[in-house]
Design a protein around this motif. Structure first.
Motif, PDB file in Angstrom:
ATOM      1  N   LEU A 195       0.822  -1.232   0.087  1.00 49.98           N
ATOM      2  CA  LEU A 195      -0.035   0.036  -0.080  1.00 49.98           C
ATOM      3  C   LEU A 195       0.643   1.413   0.076  1.00 49.98           C
ATOM      4  O   LEU A 195       1.807   1.213   0.595  1.00 49.98           O
ATOM      5  CB  LEU A 195      -0.827   0.033   1.239  1.00 49.98           C
TER       6      LEU A 195
ATOM      7  N   LEU B 190      -2.457  13.210  -4.216  1.00 49.40           N
ATOM      8  CA  LEU B 190      -1.563  12.468  -5.155  1.00 49.40           C
ATOM      9  C   LEU B 190      -2.006  12.992  -6.406  1.00 49.40           C
ATOM     10  O   LEU B 190      -3.183  13.202  -7.028  1.00 49.40           O
ATOM     11  CB  LEU B 190      -2.345  10.994  -5.066  1.00 49.40           C
TER      12      LEU B 190
ATOM     13  N   VAL C  41       2.020   0.709  -6.564  1.00 52.88           N
ATOM     14  CA  VAL C  41       2.460   0.511  -7.825  1.00 52.88           C
ATOM     15  C   VAL C  41       1.565   1.656  -8.840  1.00 52.88           C
ATOM     16  O   VAL C  41       1.763   1.982  -9.980  1.00 52.88           O
ATOM     17  CB  VAL C  41       2.265  -0.863  -8.494  1.00 52.88           C
ATOM     18  N   GLN C  42       0.148   1.935  -8.196  1.00 49.86           N
ATOM     19  CA  GLN C  42      -0.731   2.825  -8.827  1.00 49.86           C
ATOM     20  C   GLN C  42      -0.020   4.212  -8.794  1.00 49.86           C
ATOM     21  O   GLN C  42      -0.744   5.156  -9.540  1.00 49.86           O
ATOM     22  CB  GLN C  42      -1.949   2.879  -8.171  1.00 49.86           C
ATOM     23  N   ALA C  43       1.017   4.423  -7.938  1.00 49.28           N
ATOM     24  CA  ALA C  43       1.372   5.810  -7.757  1.00 49.28           C
ATOM     25  C   ALA C  43       2.707   5.893  -8.677  1.00 49.28           C
ATOM     26  O   ALA C  43       3.522   7.018  -8.759  1.00 49.28           O
ATOM     27  CB  ALA C  43       1.793   6.136  -6.411  1.00 49.28           C
ATOM     28  N   ASP C  44       3.085   4.990  -9.317  1.00 51.86           N
ATOM     29  CA  ASP C  44       4.122   4.868 -10.180  1.00 51.86           C
ATOM     30  C   ASP C  44       3.979   6.274 -11.185  1.00 51.86           C
ATOM     31  O   ASP C  44       2.987   6.330 -11.820  1.00 51.86           O
ATOM     32  CB  ASP C  44       4.160   3.715 -11.169  1.00 51.86           C
ATOM     33  N   GLY C  45       5.061   6.935 -11.200  1.00 56.15           N
ATOM     34  CA  GLY C  45       5.186   8.142 -12.241  1.00 56.15           C
ATOM     35  C   GLY C  45       4.368   9.263 -11.608  1.00 56.15           C
ATOM     36  O   GLY C  45       4.388  10.404 -12.266  1.00 56.15           O
ATOM     37  N   SER C  46       3.970   9.026 -10.381  1.00 58.69           N
ATOM     38  CA  SER C  46       3.126  10.453  -9.857  1.00 58.69           C
ATOM     39  C   SER C  46       3.969  11.056  -8.910  1.00 58.69           C
ATOM     40  O   SER C  46       4.884  10.868  -8.567  1.00 58.69           O
ATOM     41  CB  SER C  46       1.880   9.798  -9.009  1.00 58.69           C
TER      42      SER C  46
ATOM     43  N   VAL D 279      -4.576   3.013  -1.881  1.00 55.71           N
ATOM     44  CA  VAL D 279      -3.680   3.177  -3.236  1.00 55.71           C
ATOM     45  C   VAL D 279      -2.645   2.103  -3.064  1.00 55.71           C
ATOM     46  O   VAL D 279      -2.150   1.960  -1.956  1.00 55.71           O
ATOM     47  CB  VAL D 279      -3.274   4.383  -3.245  1.00 55.71           C
ATOM     48  N   LEU D 280      -2.480   1.335  -4.291  1.00 52.90           N
ATOM     49  CA  LEU D 280      -1.366   0.719  -4.113  1.00 52.90           C
ATOM     50  C   LEU D 280       0.102   1.461  -4.566  1.00 52.90           C
ATOM     51  O   LEU D 280       0.081   2.664  -5.414  1.00 52.90           O
ATOM     52  CB  LEU D 280      -1.233  -0.368  -5.189  1.00 52.90           C
TER      53      LEU D 280
ATOM     54  N   VAL E  47      -4.595  15.937  -6.098  1.00 55.90           N
ATOM     55  CA  VAL E  47      -5.857  15.796  -5.431  1.00 55.90           C
ATOM     56  C   VAL E  47      -5.791  14.963  -4.271  1.00 55.90           C
ATOM     57  O   VAL E  47      -4.857  14.094  -4.185  1.00 55.90           O
ATOM     58  CB  VAL E  47      -6.960  15.409  -6.270  1.00 55.90           C
ATOM     59  N   THR E  48      -6.591  14.872  -3.181  1.00 52.93           N
ATOM     60  CA  THR E  48      -6.364  13.933  -1.917  1.00 52.93           C
ATOM     61  C   THR E  48      -6.644  12.618  -2.244  1.00 52.93           C
ATOM     62  O   THR E  48      -7.632  12.383  -3.187  1.00 52.93           O
ATOM     63  CB  THR E  48      -7.441  14.528  -0.765  1.00 52.93           C
ATOM     64  N   ALA E  49      -5.983  11.700  -1.721  1.00 50.73           N
ATOM     65  CA  ALA E  49      -6.246  10.116  -1.877  1.00 50.73           C
ATOM     66  C   ALA E  49      -5.942   9.504  -0.583  1.00 50.73           C
ATOM     67  O   ALA E  49      -5.201  10.300   0.265  1.00 50.73           O
ATOM     68  CB  ALA E  49      -5.480   9.663  -2.784  1.00 50.73           C
ATOM     69  N   LYS E  50      -6.614   8.571  -0.174  1.00 47.34           N
ATOM     70  CA  LYS E  50      -6.318   7.888   1.080  1.00 47.34           C
ATOM     71  C   LYS E  50      -5.393   7.042   1.013  1.00 47.34           C
ATOM     72  O   LYS E  50      -5.835   5.885   0.180  1.00 47.34           O
ATOM     73  CB  LYS E  50      -7.855   7.354   1.772  1.00 47.34           C
TER      74      LYS E  50
END
Lengths: 286, 162
Positions: free
Chosen positions: B22, B52, B65-70, B62-63, B55-58
């Motif tokens: 996570l 993220l 890996v989903q934040a890759d490049g972010s 979120v994995l 915008v906000t994220a909990k």
């Protein structure tokens, strides 16, 4: 908790995703915004071998008009749905209901397609899709097919999507104010941000101070979202004085669950009361 | 393992992570950024809220890996050259925390609100913070702090309705 281990792939096109699902669909879960799947994984209620992250596939976000319909990409977030001028104008019910989903942070990441494909009868948007007579477009190995919302929700967390299909867009017939349509989503929950104990999506076409046509979608009144057909029939042709009586049939044909939050009888009562409120608000008769 | 590249509070990181990791655990356990707490672990409490890509994220939902490049901003990235963010100052001055556990998430969610609505009403603030729980129930001062940070002309502390 920490989710169970899984393989992860991030297809870059619908075709790529469908190909992966065709090979591994039975063992895979599709990940869009993750706001339903991540909690399931964390609570260890889902054990996919493979997670197919479609979140970055281009072309699946945004809203466009196609004649009498709005077409909304499956990856469009609740936040974007709420703010979209076309949605507000032609499918106001969807924008109003989406604004009640969870909280702002979850609305940033949660997607329209994800919440429909997840098919939780306690989710707000499945009942709204039913009331709007939406069509859900699925992409599969043989191309695309369109499934009416009424046939899409099969059972608790189960849809008509096949393991090798991906929900790509949602088509919604326009129901604008200019054509006499009014709408309201009435949701009852114990605290802000909680799931609906019961929710009632009302879409009403008015003519000469009367209700010409009503469409009622019920949240959390059974294992799938439901239409309150008996109430819809009873509402046709009534004026402000007839709404309360017509709403008495809102729970007919439903099979709400009894759980620690509410008994089935209480939910049935909520459905009747909230239908009255929701229809009156939708018709501007409140 | 999956390779990711994430910018957190202005610093770029490249890492190999398990897909099931996570984002909140990545921030805390891998990067040592423990300013973002794990609260309820059920998506309810909002303590782990981060920014993220604007915008906000909990971050428990979120994995990594989903934040890759972010681009991720945590509460630890808000101060500039040691100077606190207006929300941090306001939370301090208004005593908008008791145990402090919810504070990072409250500040990140409030920051998101003020970006969309620079002059919110007390009611707007309460709605914007609906995904953030304070189990000390210190909401009154939190609302006051956010209004202060907004430079709002809303009613003063005593007049904010419960």
């Amino acid at each position: 908790m920490i989710p169970p281990a899984f393989e992860y792939t991030r297809p870059t096109s619908v075709e790529d995703a469908v190909r992966t699902l065709a090979e591994r669909g039975e063992d895979a879960k599709v990940l869009a915004g993750g706001q339903s799947l991540l909690p399931l994984l964390r609570m260890r209620l889902a054990f996919p071998e493979l997670v197919v992250d479609v979140g970055r596939i281009p072309g699946l976000r945004g809203v466009r008009e196609e004649g009498d319909a709005l077409v909304i990409g499956a990856l469009t977030s609740h936040h974007d749905v709420i703010a979209d001028p076309l949605v507000r104008r032609h499918a106001g019910l969807l924008a109003a209901a989406a604004a009640t989903v969870a909280d702002p942070a979850i609305r940033h990441r949660g997607t329209l397609g994800g919440s429909l494909a997840h098919a939780d009868p306690g989710g707000d948007l499945p009942a709204v899709a039913l009331a709007l007579d939406a069509e859900l477009v699925a992409a599969g190995p043989g191309g695309r097919r369109s499934v009416p919302a009424r046939e899409f929700f099969v059972d608790f967390l189960q849809t008509a999507l096949r393991p090798d299909e991906l929900l790509v867009e949602v088509r919604i017939p326009k129901t604008g104010d200019h054509d006499g349509w009014g709408f309201h989503y009435e949701k009852y929950s114990r605290v802000a941000q909680a799931w609906a104990m019961v929710g009632v999506a009302a879409l009403v076409r008015r003519e000469d101070g009367h209700i010409a046509e009503a469409r009622i979608g019920l949240t959390n009144m059974g294992s799938t979202p439901l239409r309150a057909f008996a109430a819809e029939e009873a509402l046709a042709g009534v004026g402000p004085d007839g709404v309360a009586r017509a709403a008495q049939s809102a729970a007919e044909g439903t099979r709400p669950a009894s759980d620690p939050a509410a008994s089935a009888e209480y939910r049935a009562q909520l459905a009747r009361v909230l239908t009255r409120r929701s229809v009156l608000a939708a018709a501007g008769m409140g | 393992m999956t390779r990711i590249s994430v910018t957190v509070d202005g610093t770029k990181y490249e890492d190999e992570v398990e897909p099931r990791l996570l984002l909140v655990h990545y921030l805390r356990d891998r990067l040592g950024l423990t300013g973002t707490p794990v609260g309820c672990d059920t998506s309810n409490c909002g303590a782990c809220t981060v920014d993220l890509d604007g915008v906000t994220a909990k971050s428990c939902s979120v994995l990594a890996v989903q934040a890759d490049g972010s681009e991720v901003t945590t509460v630890q990235g808000l101060a500039v050259n040691g100077e606190w963010h207006p929300l941090q100052k306001a939370f301090h001055e208004r005593h908008a925390l008791q145990c402090g556990y919810c504070t990072p998430g409250m500040i990140m969610a409030a920051r998101d609100l003020l970006r969309e609505n620079p002059a919110p009403s007390a009611d707007d603030v309460r709605h914007a913070l609906e995904g953030n729980l304070c189990r000390c129930t210190g909401y009154q001062n939190i609302v006051r702090a956010v209004l202060d940070a907004a430079g709002s002309t809303e009613p003063s502390a005593q007049e904010v309705a419960p």
